[in-house]
Design an enzyme around this catalytic site. Structure first.
Site, short mmCIF file in Angstrom:
data_model
loop_
_atom_site.label_atom_id
_atom_site.label_comp_id
_atom_site.label_asym_id
_atom_site.label_seq_id
_atom_site.Cartn_x
_atom_site.Cartn_y
_atom_site.Cartn_z
N ASN A 13 -32.11 -64.92 -16.50
CA ASN A 13 -30.92 -64.45 -17.21
C ASN A 13 -29.74 -64.57 -16.26
O ASN A 13 -29.60 -63.77 -15.34
CB ASN A 13 -31.12 -62.99 -17.65
N LYS A 15 -26.65 -64.12 -16.88
CA LYS A 15 -25.54 -63.21 -17.17
C LYS A 15 -24.22 -63.99 -17.09
O LYS A 15 -24.19 -65.15 -17.50
CB LYS A 15 -25.59 -62.00 -16.23
N HIS A 99 -30.07 -56.34 -24.30
CA HIS A 99 -30.05 -56.13 -22.85
C HIS A 99 -29.31 -54.83 -22.55
O HIS A 99 -28.32 -54.50 -23.23
CB HIS A 99 -29.37 -57.32 -22.15
N GLU A 101 -27.21 -54.08 -20.40
CA GLU A 101 -25.78 -54.24 -20.13
C GLU A 101 -25.00 -54.32 -21.44
O GLU A 101 -23.89 -53.80 -21.55
CB GLU A 101 -25.55 -55.49 -19.27
N GLU A 171 -37.30 -53.64 -19.03
CA GLU A 171 -36.34 -53.66 -17.93
C GLU A 171 -35.84 -52.24 -17.64
O GLU A 171 -34.89 -51.77 -18.29
CB GLU A 171 -35.13 -54.54 -18.28
N GLY A 177 -30.47 -55.13 -10.88
CA GLY A 177 -29.40 -55.44 -9.93
C GLY A 177 -29.30 -54.46 -8.78
O GLY A 177 -28.32 -54.44 -8.04
N SER A 217 -34.85 -56.62 -10.66
CA SER A 217 -35.03 -56.98 -9.25
C SER A 217 -36.34 -57.71 -8.97
O SER A 217 -36.93 -57.55 -7.90
CB SER A 217 -34.89 -55.74 -8.35
P1 13P Z 1 -31.89 -58.50 -11.69
O1 13P Z 1 -33.08 -59.42 -11.53
O2 13P Z 1 -30.64 -59.05 -11.04
O3 13P Z 1 -32.20 -57.10 -11.29
O4 13P Z 1 -31.53 -58.47 -13.26
C1 13P Z 1 -32.56 -58.19 -14.15
C2 13P Z 1 -32.04 -58.39 -15.51
O5 13P Z 1 -31.23 -57.64 -16.01
C3 13P Z 1 -32.52 -59.56 -16.26
O6 13P Z 1 -32.15 -59.50 -17.58
#
Ligand code: 13P
Length: 257
Positions: A13, A15, A99, A101, A171, A177, A217
């Protein structure tokens, strides 16, 4: 992973990262590294504007291109939005829905997640539905209740024959992150609980066939151990998917015997 019953899927992903130029470089770097991948499906969720180019750049490879969001209506006055049909016509095979976010910053709710799941399925696009608890919920001990609710809401009204097309991605919000990964036990416990929810909603065969990813992560160091868990069928990878070499290493971790 359990390749006998279900697909292993490694998805990056991106983003809001990687421009078109950077996407071209990434594709050039990843292509030669992909040859060894045998067992798992590979997906890249790129920024919407780069979807057509990404589809072209990864043509004739194992990499399927995904979107990071979709609207639930099939057309209309929704400035800035994209419909599932628009995505499908551009060659999109998967779409991330719900997601954390988007739930946090863009008002995504369990209701819109469910509508988006139906919209994607109607166009033959495979939804990657994200669920996950906050740190507060984990500390309060309500993780499994929260995840159960999110999974049930996302799957509401989805007929049995379509459930296999959906990937469920666990997740934990506190792991995204942050460099803080869930332990293998935590990841397995929740992924197993998600499978139990699917079994109760449908049946054992469907639950066995559904792909459940872990995200948060995941990186070159912890991927193999997480993927070795019986109910972790892949990864949804943010930061570590931005470098072709790292992403390829995670794909290879999923391709081990
Ligand atoms: P990270 O791998 O950067 O923690 O992000 C995970 C994520 O949100 C994937 O959709």
């Amino acid at each position: 992973m359990n390749r006998r019953y279900r697909k292993t899927v490694i998805a990056g992903n991106w983003k809001m990262n990687l421009t078109l130029t950077e996407t071209q470089t990434f594709a050039e770097e990843l292509r030669p590294l992909l040859s060894r991948s045998k067992w798992c499906d590979v997906v890249l969720c790129v920024p919407a504007i780069n979807i057509p180019n990404a589809v072209r750049l990864f043509k004739n490879t194992r990499v399927a291109i995904a979107a990071q969001n979709v609207h639930y209506e099939d057309h209309g006055a929704f400035t800035g939005e994209l419909s599932a049909r628009m995505l499908r016509e551009q060659g999109v095979k998967y779409v991330i829905i719900g997601h954390s976010e988007r739930r946090q910053y863009y008002n995504e709710t369990d209701f819109t997640v469910n509508r988006k799941v139906h919209a994607a399925l109607a166009e033959g696009i495979n939804p990657i539905v994200c669920v996950g608890e906050s740190l507060e919920q984990r500390e309060l001990g309500v993780t499994l209740e929260h995840i159960t609710y999110q999974v049930k809401a996302a799957l509401s009204g989805v007929p049995a024959e379509k459930v296999r097309k959906i990937i469920l991605a666990y997740e934990p919000i506190w792991a995204i992150g942050t460099g803080k990964t869930a332990t293998t036990q935590q990841a397995e416990e929740v992924c197993q609980a998600i499978r139990t929810v699917v079994r109760k909603l449908y049946d054992a065969r469907i639950a066995r066939a559904v792909t459940i990813q872990y995200g948060g992560s995941m990186n070159t160091k912890n991927a193999a151990e997480l993927l070795a868990q019986p109910d972790v069928d892949g990864g949804l990878i943010g930061g570590a998917s931005l470098k072709a070499a790292d992403f390829a290493e995670i794909i290879n971790a999923a391709n081990q015997e």
